[in-house]
Design a protein around this motif. Structure first.
Motif, PDB file in Angstrom:
ATOM      1  N   SER A 199     -13.362  24.116 -54.721  1.00 49.15           N
ATOM      2  CA  SER A 199     -13.007  22.822 -55.306  1.00 49.15           C
ATOM      3  C   SER A 199     -11.508  22.559 -55.230  1.00 49.15           C
ATOM      4  CB  SER A 199     -13.462  22.786 -56.770  1.00 49.15           C
ATOM      5  OG  SER A 199     -12.987  21.636 -57.424  1.00 49.15           O
ATOM      6  N   MET A 225     -13.814  19.227 -58.057  1.00 47.52           N
ATOM      7  CA  MET A 225     -15.136  18.986 -58.633  1.00 47.52           C
ATOM      8  C   MET A 225     -15.155  19.454 -60.083  1.00 47.52           C
ATOM      9  SD  MET A 225     -17.439  20.339 -55.392  1.00 47.52           S
ATOM     10  CE  MET A 225     -19.020  19.931 -56.129  1.00 47.52           C
ATOM     11  N   GLN A 253     -20.270  18.364 -62.117  1.00 52.11           N
ATOM     12  CA  GLN A 253     -20.619  18.023 -60.732  1.00 52.11           C
ATOM     13  C   GLN A 253     -21.114  19.249 -59.976  1.00 52.11           C
ATOM     14  OE1 GLN A 253     -16.831  16.312 -59.720  1.00 52.11           O
ATOM     15  NE2 GLN A 253     -17.547  14.197 -59.990  1.00 52.11           N
ATOM     16  N   TYR A 284     -17.902  14.740 -51.819  1.00 53.18           N
ATOM     17  CA  TYR A 284     -16.705  15.446 -52.286  1.00 53.18           C
ATOM     18  C   TYR A 284     -15.812  15.911 -51.128  1.00 53.18           C
ATOM     19  CZ  TYR A 284     -19.571  15.538 -56.475  1.00 53.18           C
ATOM     20  OH  TYR A 284     -20.353  15.164 -57.544  1.00 53.18           O
TER      21      TYR A 284
END
Length: 216
Positions: free
Chosen positions: A122, A154, A158, A184
């Motif tokens: 992320s 994220m 999520q 994303y």
């Protein structure tokens, strides 16, 4: 137009990508215990332990790892082809891994591991490496595709929702680029098909080199 090849991969995405460029192929996979085959043949195929083939060696660099695993899988496929006495045709193998720095992210064992992988990816840039190897008679050709992907940050919610979708399981790095994770993906530099699991430019180049693909 193309000649016929064997694809030694259980990934439906790789089969779809080969079809996309017009390559006729049949799957060359290990038998399972429930298959209509002799006990000896099934036992030989079950020796091909995918988890053992995919084990990472200490300190192994991601590029070296994915190329070594692909070569081992092709060795197993060539032996499988010989055991079954199948008609001659080139055999194609590929393997994909995700790397964050020198850390290799393979297929998550469970949802918890998938969530940990996604949390690590992320908001960061990671590499997706796909190695391709082709055996055509005595010739072996290989290629490597390296792409870079940046995920947006994220939230835990999520990540939890994506893991709950089931998409991360069975996929290197705990995601499939063609799925809902795409929302994303902030930036992608490289081969989209390579991130899916079979880089079509590199694959087509190998197939042309052995006369499987022809432009006319």
């Amino acid at each position: 137009m193309s000649a016929f090849i064997y694809l030694a991969s259980q990934s439906p995405r790789r089969s779809q990508l080969l079809s996309q460029i017009g390559v006729r192929h049949a799957l060359l996979l290990p038998q399972t215990a429930g298959a209509d085959d002799t006990v000896g043949q099934v036992a030989d195929d079950l020796v091909e332990d995918a988890e053992a083939l995919e084990a990472v060696r200490p300190g192994e660099a991601p590029a070296r790892y994915v190329q070594r695993v692909t070569a081992l899988k092709l060795d197993a496929a060539v032996a499988r082809h010989a055991r079954r006495g199948l008609p001659a045709a080139p055999i194609l193998c590929a393997d994909t891994t995700v790397a964050l720095g020198r850390s290799i992210f393979g297929k998550p064992a469970d949802a918890a591991e998938a969530a940990r992988m996604l949390a690590a990816l992320s908001g960061r840039v990671h590499r997706v490496l796909t190695a391709v190897a082709l055996q055509a008679g005595p010739r072996r050709l290989a290629a490597l595709s390296v792409s870079r992907v940046r995920f947006a940050a994220m939230t835990p919610a999520q990540i939890t929702a994506y893991v709950a979708s089931g998409e991360p399981l069975g996929k290197a790095g705990a995601y499939g680029i063609q799925g809902s994770i795409a929302q994303y993906v902030e930036n992608l530099n490289g081969s989209y098909s390579g991130i899916m699991g079979l880089p079509l430019y590199e694959t087509a180049r190998l197939l042309r080199a052995v006369g499987v693909l022809r432009d006319h």
